[in-house]
Enzyme design. Structure first.
Site, short mmCIF file in Angstrom:
data_model
loop_
_atom_site.label_atom_id
_atom_site.label_comp_id
_atom_site.label_asym_id
_atom_site.label_seq_id
_atom_site.Cartn_x
_atom_site.Cartn_y
_atom_site.Cartn_z
N ASN A 208 14.53 65.15 -29.57
CA ASN A 208 15.82 64.36 -29.16
C ASN A 208 17.02 65.28 -29.21
OD1 ASN A 208 16.63 64.75 -32.12
ND2 ASN A 208 14.71 63.42 -32.30
N ASP A 277 10.08 59.33 -33.62
CA ASP A 277 9.13 58.40 -34.26
C ASP A 277 7.87 58.25 -33.56
OD1 ASP A 277 11.32 57.13 -35.61
OD2 ASP A 277 12.33 56.26 -33.89
N PHE A 321 19.72 58.51 -43.16
CA PHE A 321 20.63 58.34 -42.41
C PHE A 321 20.31 57.23 -41.36
CE2 PHE A 321 23.56 61.78 -42.30
CZ PHE A 321 23.35 62.45 -43.28
N LYS A 335 17.87 48.96 -42.94
CA LYS A 335 17.08 50.03 -42.95
C LYS A 335 17.03 50.58 -44.44
CE LYS A 335 17.00 52.32 -38.76
NZ LYS A 335 17.66 53.13 -37.65
N1 CTP Z 1 13.03 58.81 -40.87
C1 CTP Z 1 11.87 59.27 -41.43
N2 CTP Z 1 10.66 59.43 -40.85
C2 CTP Z 1 10.42 59.02 -39.73
C3 CTP Z 1 11.90 58.42 -38.86
C4 CTP Z 1 12.86 58.37 -39.39
O1 CTP Z 1 12.10 59.61 -42.59
N3 CTP Z 1 9.41 59.08 -38.99
C5 CTP Z 1 14.37 58.90 -41.58
C6 CTP Z 1 15.41 59.69 -40.77
O2 CTP Z 1 15.31 60.96 -41.24
C7 CTP Z 1 16.78 58.75 -41.38
C8 CTP Z 1 16.25 57.46 -41.49
O3 CTP Z 1 14.69 57.33 -41.38
O4 CTP Z 1 16.94 59.16 -42.48
C9 CTP Z 1 16.59 56.60 -40.48
O5 CTP Z 1 16.19 57.05 -39.04
P1 CTP Z 1 16.31 56.28 -37.61
O6 CTP Z 1 15.86 57.27 -36.60
O7 CTP Z 1 18.01 55.81 -37.63
O8 CTP Z 1 15.52 55.12 -37.95
P2 CTP Z 1 14.20 54.72 -37.74
O9 CTP Z 1 13.49 54.44 -38.92
O10 CTP Z 1 13.48 55.95 -36.68
O11 CTP Z 1 14.07 53.32 -36.74
P3 CTP Z 1 14.62 53.30 -35.22
O12 CTP Z 1 14.36 54.41 -34.62
O13 CTP Z 1 13.82 51.88 -34.95
O14 CTP Z 1 16.13 52.81 -35.39
#
Ligand code: CTP
Length: 395
Positions: A208, A277, A321, A335
């Site tokens: 990303n 993800d 975040f 979240k």
């Molecule tokens: N995060 C994590 N592990 C993952 C994905 C995300 O620990 N596999 C953490 C990120 O570092 C951040 C938080 O979760 O602190 C939210 O990340 P974000 O990308 O906004 O949310 P997601 O949980 O990935 O959900 P979505 O992509 O559906 O918005």
């Protein structure tokens, strides 16, 4: 970065004096800067250069016609929050180590109670000379700060240690000396930053647009406040923040393992990383060829690091975040609860001045008790400071 600060820059007679012009320009963006030069320094760069850059008269002579008062050096000594000697020659360092005050710069240093940061630059043999090394040691023992020179090509044509440190390193040290507070002393802070790379084959990956700047700024500022900081970074092209430990990882799974390993020895986790993800279900061992009609990648979900750590969080603080492009607040609050965070920092990368690659961000900090703090556009360093301020209130 240095808003409201008064910085006196002392310039000594070395070829690196020309680089100090750039430093003064950077400092002047946010600080009030005055320059004092030794006579030798004026042989390399004109005082007019520094007067123009700083917007103030430059001090050179102790008894020059420039002063109305015989105690001008005392006014200069009382004025700054910090004195930066750049470049610092072996001669000036030797004089300061022995308490000599035979020019305006050394007199100001002797008369001032402000912290002093020396940025030595000289020939490698001079630098390694025992006399110089002893003098430098005296300065450190007295609580002065040194940004050690770098190894590389020197003005004399030789290669070795003695090059003036890079401006970024000097600015980071100035930031540390001016802002160190000790508010997080004794706290072990684990910060994640950057994107992750999810391998498709040996030459391709999914990722990303995260640059890592936000997480690196948080790690740097936590260290400035005295925390014991470990930064787990996905692939990012940024310098290691001073006074932090850096663990480099590539994939989400590696980041997961590193966080699990280091979490038992941490008090606070700040998950600024943009963890992928999904990853390809299979990472091909050989480069995938285009000798087929189409390519369909099967993706499997990566474990959520934050969520898994939060299950056993105990009294540790967990900061998440949330990156949202729509319905930001509702999603971020969801979240915060789902991932059992103590605090969530929300940003929307679609807003101008926020998100990836840029040096600024626009965030809202949401706490578990429902309070929300909406911040204006700020540098990522300032955002990091605001996040750490909130963490301190939670502590
Ligand atoms: N995060 C994590 N592990 C993952 C994905 C995300 O620990 N596999 C953490 C990120 O570092 C951040 C938080 O979760 O602190 C939210 O990340 P974000 O990308 O906004 O949310 P997601 O949980 O990935 O959900 P979505 O992509 O559906 O918005």
């Amino acid at each position: 970065m240095f808003f409201g600060k008064k910085i006196c820059v002392g310039v000594c007679g070395g070829i690196a004096a020309y680089k100090t012009a750039f430093l003064v320009r950077e400092l002047k963006k946010s600080a009030d800067v005055r320059v004092v030069m030794t006579e030798a320094a004026t042989r390399f760069v004109s005082p007019l250069t520094f007067a123009s850059l700083s917007g103030h008269k430059v001090a050179v002579s102790l008894f020059g016609e420039r002063y109305e008062s015989a105690t001008a050096h005392i006014d200069w000594a009382r004025w700054p929050d910090l004195i930066v000697v750049c470049p610092a020659t072996a001669n000036t360092i030797g004089k300061v180590a022995h308490g000599l005050a035979d020019n305006m710069l050394t007199t100001i240093i002797l008369a001032s109670t402000a912290p002093v940061l020396f940025c030595p630059a000289m020939n490698a043999e001079m630098y390694k000379n025992a006399a110089y090394q002893d003098n430098e040691k005296v300065l450190v023992e007295r609580g002065h700060h040194i940004v050690r020179p770098a190894h590389g090509e020197l003005a004399c044509g030789e290669v070795g240690i003695g090059r003036l440190a890079e401006a970024d390193e000097i600015l980071a040290e100035i930031n540390f000396v001016l802002h160190r507070t000790g508010q997080l002393r004794g706290k072990r802070v684990l910060v994640t930053a950057g994107p992750t790379h999810e391998a498709i084959d040996p030459v391709r990956y999914l990722t990303n647009r995260s640059s890592g700047k936000m997480g690196y700024a948080v790690a740097e500022q936590a260290a400035v406040r005295g925390a014991d900081v470990t930064l787990i970074s996905g692939p990012a092209h940024l310098a290691q923040p001073p006074r932090t430990r850096l663990r480099r990882v590539v994939s989400a799974r590696e980041m997961y393992d590193a966080v699990q390993e280091l979490m038992p020895d941490s008090d606070i986790l700040i998950m600024a990383a943009a963890v992928a993800d999904f990853r390809p279900a299979v990472s091909a061992s050989q480069k995938i060829k285009k000798d087929r009609a189409g390519l369909c990648l099967e993706l499997v979900e990566n474990d959520d690091i934050l969520q898994s750590v939060a299950q056993h969080k105990g009294d540790k603080l967990i900061i998440g975040f949330a990156l949202e492009t729509e319905d930001e607040m509702a999603r971020a609050i969801e979240k915060l609860h789902r991932k059992r965070c103590d605090l969530v920092v929300v940003n929307n990368p679609l807003r101008a001045g926020a998100g990836f690659e840029v040096d600024t961000n626009i965030v809202t900090i949401i706490k578990r008790d429902g309070t929300q703090k909406e911040l204006p556009i700020m540098s990522k360093t300032e955002v990091a400071q605001a996040i750490l301020d909130e963490i301190q209130t939670l502590l």
